[in-house]
Design a protein around this motif. Structure first.
Motif, PDB file in Angstrom:
ATOM      1  N   SER A  55      26.719  43.997  52.982  1.00 61.67           N
ATOM      2  CA  SER A  55      25.370  44.280  52.626  1.00 61.67           C
ATOM      3  C   SER A  55      25.182  45.617  53.046  1.00 61.67           C
ATOM      4  O   SER A  55      24.495  46.526  52.221  1.00 61.67           O
ATOM      5  CB  SER A  55      24.419  43.052  52.791  1.00 61.67           C
ATOM      6  OG  SER A  55      23.009  43.693  52.662  1.00 61.67           O
ATOM      7  N   TYR A 111      29.335  39.026  54.911  1.00 62.58           N
ATOM      8  CA  TYR A 111      28.438  39.475  53.918  1.00 62.58           C
ATOM      9  C   TYR A 111      27.591  40.178  54.175  1.00 62.58           C
ATOM     10  O   TYR A 111      26.895  40.937  53.613  1.00 62.58           O
ATOM     11  CB  TYR A 111      28.054  38.241  53.083  1.00 62.58           C
ATOM     12  CG  TYR A 111      29.227  37.665  52.035  1.00 62.58           C
ATOM     13  CD1 TYR A 111      29.563  38.404  50.796  1.00 62.58           C
ATOM     14  CD2 TYR A 111      30.061  36.367  52.377  1.00 62.58           C
ATOM     15  CE1 TYR A 111      30.595  38.188  50.044  1.00 62.58           C
ATOM     16  CE2 TYR A 111      30.743  36.081  51.560  1.00 62.58           C
ATOM     17  CZ  TYR A 111      31.443  36.822  50.296  1.00 62.58           C
ATOM     18  OH  TYR A 111      32.252  36.504  49.519  1.00 62.58           O
ATOM     19  N   SER A 112      27.059  40.126  55.824  1.00 62.79           N
ATOM     20  CA  SER A 112      26.190  40.871  56.051  1.00 62.79           C
ATOM     21  C   SER A 112      26.661  42.417  56.430  1.00 62.79           C
ATOM     22  O   SER A 112      26.208  43.347  55.959  1.00 62.79           O
ATOM     23  CB  SER A 112      25.632  40.575  57.531  1.00 62.79           C
ATOM     24  OG  SER A 112      25.053  39.200  57.472  1.00 62.79           O
ATOM     25  N   CYS A 164      22.804  39.545  52.054  1.00 58.11           N
ATOM     26  CA  CYS A 164      23.655  38.393  52.341  1.00 58.11           C
ATOM     27  C   CYS A 164      22.917  37.176  52.394  1.00 58.11           C
ATOM     28  O   CYS A 164      21.780  36.756  52.936  1.00 58.11           O
ATOM     29  CB  CYS A 164      24.203  38.664  53.901  1.00 58.11           C
ATOM     30  SG  CYS A 164      24.999  37.131  54.724  1.00 58.11           S
ATOM     31  N   THR A 213      28.638  34.769  57.322  1.00 56.42           N
ATOM     32  CA  THR A 213      27.318  35.627  57.485  1.00 56.42           C
ATOM     33  C   THR A 213      27.894  36.831  57.879  1.00 56.42           C
ATOM     34  O   THR A 213      27.229  37.991  57.771  1.00 56.42           O
ATOM     35  CB  THR A 213      26.249  35.195  58.420  1.00 56.42           C
ATOM     36  OG1 THR A 213      26.894  34.893  59.730  1.00 56.42           O
ATOM     37  CG2 THR A 213      25.706  33.696  58.098  1.00 56.42           C
TER      38      THR A 213
END
Length: 512
Positions: A317, A313-314, A270, A310
């Protein structure tokens, strides 16, 4: 006063302030072609010089070089200096003697010296001399009698830092050299473009003080340049094209339980990049431009939007952690998708594709299920597989010493695996030759064990060399006075190696 405001300046921060001043002068002069900033660092003599040809300082502006709080009046320009103290305190933070020579036009250059004698004097007047040296348009800052020393490693680290911080200016044509070597440009927009999960960005304007406008470019996505050792994921912020902070992973940008989660290698794909352009007085930077002011109105207005990206996309991930090569890294080109985050609360209305569902079972349980058939024929392999599952659990924990724990587990598990192989492969290691005493003697030295099992097909000399390397790391950790640092990359490499060897020896499968 000068001496009291230099505490938060180190070598890199101080030199960057001097570069900032040169770049601002370049910007104020319409960023003319051929501008160059030369940094000379003599590690043997411990001297520093910063020379630029950005235009020089005219006689009527010479007070800007010394007066605290004095700065250019171009407040509407997208400059990177606004506090009027940066270059001054940076020079004094570096050395006890700062000499500045600047020539703006055909008239002689001006020269002034800031030293301890002047700093300790109650008289604020400072002598400015006219000197013959100096080319038109050039400013030279010479610093000696350094307060903080540097070595050759520090010079190399500075080059890398400059390449990242001033990427945009270098691409625009401003050359930066360190000891004659031109600094490259390091960019962080290294996005991956999975078909269903491309990077996304939003461009809009905000007016945090109700008068001036700031242009915002906020982008997030999965990255292809993941570096486990550098932990180069998180939030990056540029203010007026200058990198202020990189790989930020604190609660202010969402890395906390309930949002993006606590920092963890699983989230290391991320990255969120925030670019702000506008009046320097509206930028949320600290005065040394090496940190963010998280209570600044500009940052507060953007905080929820940053956390929105954040968090998404975290999570993505983490869900794709077992499919990075095929599901992420292979997609090296594509288009950044536009989304609208301009209005307050808009991010709650934007619908992003759902992240892929996570696996129903954790990795250790999947390992046991996958190798159940092997356990029936070779029950002694169960402990080897369980140990690899425990290594995975340790590697995911947010503890400082997980590296050394994982290293010891991996190396011990490999040694046990080699012993089990010798004991149970009676056709290759007949019991009458490999007695208990013989095995005990073998395992007193790792190289004897390796020599005994080297004929096994599929394990290369390179692999055995790596085994010896990690075995030596373990010995240093256990037997030597100073403890070594074991990185995430070390553990990842050794885990792959041990998994591969155990797979060859026993037919186990660790790719689940």
């Amino acid at each position: 006063m000068f001496l009291s405001i230099i505490a938060d300046y180190d070598l890199t921060t101080s030199i960057c302030e001097l570069v900032d001043n040169a770049i601002d002068h370049w910007t104020s002069n319409s960023r003319r072609d051929g501008t160059q900033i030369d940094i000379f660092m003599n590690a043997d003599r411990q001297t520093i010089s910063v020379v630029d040809n950005a235009g020089g300082v005219s006689a009527d502006q010479i007070r800007l070089l010394i007066s605290p709080g004095a700065s250019r009046l171009f407040t509407s320009d997208e400059l990177i200096g606004s506090f009027g103290v940066g270059g001054k305190r940076a020079g004094i933070a570096l050395g006890e003697r700062v000499e500045i020579i600047s020539r703006h036009d055909e008239t002689p250059a001006t020269r002034l010296v800031i030293d301890n004698e002047w700093l300790s004097n109650d008289n604020w007047e400072i002598e400015v001399k006219r000197v013959a040296e100096g080319e038109v348009g050039k400013t030279t800052v010479r610093i000696s009698e350094l307060r903080q020393g540097f070595d050759y490693a520090a010079i190399e680290a500075l080059k890398t830092h400059l390449a990242a911080v001033y990427y945009s200016f270098i691409k625009l044509g401003c050359k930066i050299k360190v000891n004659g070597t031109e600094v490259g440009a390091i960019n962080f927009d290294v996005w991956a473009f999975p078909p269903d999960y491309p990077p996304r960005s939003s461009q809009f304007k905000i007016s945090p003080d109700g008068s001036g406008d700031i242009s915002v470019d906020l982008a997030g996505g999965l990255i292809r340049d993941r570096d486990p050792e550098a932990e180069n994921y998180g939030v990056y912020v540029y203010c007026n094209d200058r990198l202020i902070v990189s790989h930020v992973k604190n609660h202010e940008v969402g890395f906390v339980k309930g949002e993006a989660g606590v920092p963890h290698p699983d989230a290391s794909l991320c990255r969120v990049i925030l670019r702000l352009n506008g009046p320097p007085s509206l930028m949320p930077w600290a005065s040394n431009k090496n940190a963010l002011n998280y209570s600044h109105p500009t940052f507060l207005e953007l905080r929820e939007k940053i956390i929105y990206l954040t968090k998404y996309y975290s999570t993505l991930s983490r869900r794709l952690k077992n499919d990075r090569d095929e599901g992420v890294y292979r997609y090296q080109s594509g288009k950044v998708v536009d989304i609208d985050l301009s209005q307050p609360g808009t991010q709650k209305q934007v619908v992003l594709p759902p992240v892929p569902r996570g696996r129903s079972k954790p990795y250790p349980d999947r390992l046991m299920d996958e190798n159940a058939g092997v356990f029936e024929k070779a029950p002694w392999t169960r402990g080897l597989v369980e140990a690899m599952g425990i290594v995975d659990v340790v590697a995911r924990r947010n503890i400082d010493t997980k590296g050394r724990v994982a290293l010891i587990l991996l190396d011990s598990n490999l040694e046990i695996g080699l012993k089990e192989y010798i004991v149970h492969q009676t056709d290759k290691f007949p019991p009458q030759k490999f007695t208990d005493a013989k095995i005990s003697e073998l395992f007193k030295a790792r190289h004897l064990v390796i020599n005994a099992v080297k004929p096994i097909q599929g394990i290369s000399e390179t692999d055995w060399g790596k085994v010896s390397h990690f075995y030596n790391m373990r010995n240093k950790l256990i037997h030597e006075r100073a403890s070594i640092q074991v990185t995430d990359r070390d553990i990842e490499d050794y885990r792959k190696l041990v998994s591969r060897i155990l797979s060859i020896l026993f037919g186990l499968n660790f790719e689940v």
